[in-house]
Enzyme design. Structure first.
Site, short mmCIF file in Angstrom:
data_model
loop_
_atom_site.label_atom_id
_atom_site.label_comp_id
_atom_site.label_asym_id
_atom_site.label_seq_id
_atom_site.Cartn_x
_atom_site.Cartn_y
_atom_site.Cartn_z
N GLU A 75 34.19 2.12 46.11
CA GLU A 75 35.19 3.19 46.22
C GLU A 75 34.60 4.47 46.80
OE1 GLU A 75 36.81 0.25 43.32
OE2 GLU A 75 34.83 1.19 43.64
N HIS A 135 43.09 -0.35 33.19
CA HIS A 135 44.05 -0.54 34.27
C HIS A 135 45.36 0.20 34.01
CE1 HIS A 135 41.31 -3.97 34.74
NE2 HIS A 135 41.72 -4.06 35.99
#
Length: 668
Positions: free
Chosen positions: A407, A474
């Site tokens: 990322e 999540h």
């Protein structure tokens, strides 16, 4: 150091086919940063500059690399690479003003030393966090490949900085995508005071090249001819056959990490050994032996450089300290006037939330040929939520790019693309995973324009929120992490109509935007959406329901909770404000809604402590107190991680507590 004349060179120079003029040009390029450095050390002792990171002993690397590249090829230097700036002919007066924090410096007094970029001279400066510039170099090199330009990019790293994860991510991406980046590792033996044997176990950085599937070479970092010739030939080859190359330059730092650090931790015999390998003295001795340099030429050259230094310093010293003006706030963002683009035709279709987002990306791709989408599994697979399905088939894999699991590097690539004139969308597979790219976002993207007026044209899409049984990694609502960071924009739509218009506007905006998409809304919410391209202005809230009894300020899933709860409360009407943009947020609409009802509840899915609601409540208390008939109240999620089990998650979220809080507010 360079004032002494060294009779013999202990370094082995091979002049090859280079003319006397070539050698003298290299000597002048090498001498100039040394003379500036020596002057800076005097000024530091005099208190005329605040800090200095000396590159004495390492000048040949920066100078050799810069001389070997073309003037329009990007270089990303570090603290000890003064030779990059002098060889690219940056005006010394402005460079010295930068060191002194003057307004005519490249950061207008907002940052120090070499923490700046200069697009005119194809230089992109560092930030203090080591490593991010390597991924930015990947982005610049990717732009060259997308433009089909035969150019290379050079990025510097110290040996200590190679321990950073960004080093691995950047080299891995460059190798996978075959990006023409020269990764220059200046191996000077120490990371501040920590010696190499406490930094890494490999014998040589050249050994790392094999692991990344890239070519790697080692050069004598004190031998200007070795560096210049090696980089010159590598760059020529990489322009023809784009690929990354790792270059390890062996050298030594003769002074402290910065001057205050000193060198007491370095054995004296090691300093003595490397002092004999001084790059300036050895090259000067070689040129004298070759008959290329004599006393008269050397004296004239030094006098000319000294005169240029003195003139630059005189101009920089004469400039007053910078004044703080409204420009300080204005420069946080690149200039952009929010506006609405109406659809060409008023034809609407019922679209799911997920389809509205996909529509926006597709139409923005058509509108901006220099737009790239990057993320894990976004190409053939279409992303884990299938938002990008079909885009690669339509626009090609060059623009719709699968990325490795990195990322931080991909956000850095977005920075580099922006500097080169491209737009990018970065998809975080889940908003939770943005932690792995946090440094690039809050320290590079957010501060880029404020520091040196460079737009950071990157949108980071963030699938967010709970209610789907995905557990603590999540399901987080992490918008408040970025709400505190000047230079970012934070957008959080609640309807398909807003999702498309706000995403189009986010892509159009030249500033970095964190764009939050609630996962639970993707396929559960459908609404009318114009078929044509349109935008909605960032920074403008929406009144989604009109009422007289209470004002509820919220966003995202909170908008739907508020509407549902109010509908169950007999005789209660609410003014529901959907913020839509969280940074900057719409103070005027909020104030008008507060004045209308006198009772305010702020609702968000995020944990209550440290959430955005606290700041908005404080602002209302400070600026709208006279309109209030009750305390400003808040309702948010519990101050725990997001639990997995449905019953626990339901208890965690604020929806079940909302009606009671409204009743409490009305009863006050």
């Amino acid at each position: 150091m360079s004032s002494a004349v060294q009779e013999e060179s202990i370094l082995q120079f091979d002049r090859k086919h280079y003319t006397d003029q070539d050698l003298l040009a290299l000597y002048e390029a090498l001498l100039k940063p040394r003379m500036i450095e020596e002057k800076m050390l005097i000024l530091l002792r005099q208190g005329k500059i605040s800090k200095w990171f000396s590159g004495i002993g390492q000048e040949a690397i920066a100078v050799g690399v810069t001389c070997a590249l073309r003037p329009d090829e990007y270089i990303l230097p570090l603290h000890r690479n003064l030779g990059v700036f002098t060889q690219r002919q940056l005006p010394l007066a402005r460079l010295f003003a930068q060191f002194q924090g003057k307004a005519s410096g490249y950061t207008r007094g907002r940052d120090r030393s070499f923490h700046f970029g200069d697009p005119e001279h194809y230089i992109v400066g560092m930030i203090s966090h080591l490593g991010p510039q390597l991924s930015v170099a990947d982005g610049l090199a990717l732009a060259h490949r997308l433009w089909d330009e035969a150019k290379v990019v050079a990025a510097f790293s110290g040996d200590g900085g190679t321990s950073e994860g960004e080093f691995h991510e950047a080299l891995n991406v460059a190798s996978v995508w075959q990006l023409p980046v020269l990764f220059i590792v200046e191996n000077n033996g120490y990371g501040l005071s920590t010696p190499s044997d406490e930094q890494f176990r490999c014998k040589s950085f050249v050994d790392k090249g094999l692991g990344y599937g890239m070519e790697a070479v080692q050069v004598d970092g004190n031998n200007i001819l070795d560096i210049f010739d090696t980089i010159r030939h590598l760059a020529a080859s990489m322009r023809e056959n784009p690929r990354p190359v790792l270059v390890e330059a062996m050298t030594f730092r003769m002074r402290g990490h910065e001057e205050a650090s000193g060198t007491k931790y370095v054995p004296s015999e090691l300093l003595d050994t490397w002092a004999r390998k001084d790059p300036v003295q050895n090259f000067e001795a070689f040129l004298r032996k070759e008959g290329v340099l004599d006393d008269e030429t050397n004296t004239q050259l030094r006098a000319r450089i000294q005169a240029e230094i003195d003139a630059g310093l005189q101009e920089a010293f004469a400039e007053p300290a910078p004044d703080a003006t409204e420009r300080e706030l204005a420069d946080v963002y690149a200039p952009h006037v929010p506006h609405s683009v109406a659809p060409a035709q008023e034809v609407t279709s019922d679209k799911r939330f997920v389809d509205a987002i996909a529509d926006a990306i597709r139409q923005s791709f058509e509108r901006y040929p220099q737009l790239v989408l990057m993320g894990q599994d976004v190409a053939e697979y279409g992303g884990v939520f299938k938002v990008t399905e079909g885009l690669m088939a339509r626009f090609g894999k060059a623009r719709v790019r699968n990325t490795p699991l990195c990322e931080s590097a991909i956000v850095g690539v977005g920075v580099g693309l922006s500097i080169a004139g491209w737009k990018s969308i970065v998809e975080m597979q889940f908003a939770d995973f943005v932690t792995c790219g946090f440094n690039q976002i809050v320290n590079n993207l957010a501060k880029l324009h404020y520091r040196w007026q460079q737009a950071a044209d990157v949108v980071i899409r963030m699938p967010t929120g709970a209610g789907v049984g995905a557990g603590p990694f999540h399901s987080q609502s992490n918008e408040a992490w970025f709400f505190h960071t000047p230079g970012l924009k934070v957008v959080y739509p609640s309807t398909p109509y807003d999702a498309k218009g706000l995403l189009n506007a986010s892509i159009e905006d030249p500033n970095p935007v964190l764009y939050f998409e609630h996962k639970a809304l993707y396929r559960s919410l459908t609404g009318p959406v114009p078929d044509d391209y349109y935008t909605l202005p960032l920074g403008q809230a929406s009144i989604v329901a009109s009422g007289e009894d209470v004002t509820i300020i919220t966003y995202g899933m909170g908008v739907h909770w508020a509407q549902e709860v109010v509908q169950t409360m007999a005789g209660v009407t609410a003014e529901i404000v959907d913020l839509r943009t969280l940074l900057p947020w719409d103070h005027e609409t909020v104030e008008a809604a507060v004045r209308k009802t006198g009772r305010v509840l702020i609702l968000h899915e995020d944990c209550l402590t440290g959430g955005i609601g606290g700041e908005i409540a404080a602002w209302i208390a400070e600026h709208c107190f006279v309109y209030l008939d009750a305390p400003v109240m808040r309702v948010g999620a519990l101050d725990t991680p997001v639990p997995f089990a449905a019953s626990l998650e339901k208890h965690f979220l604020p929806r079940e507590r909302l009606a009671k809080k409204v009743e409490e507010l009305l009863a006050f």
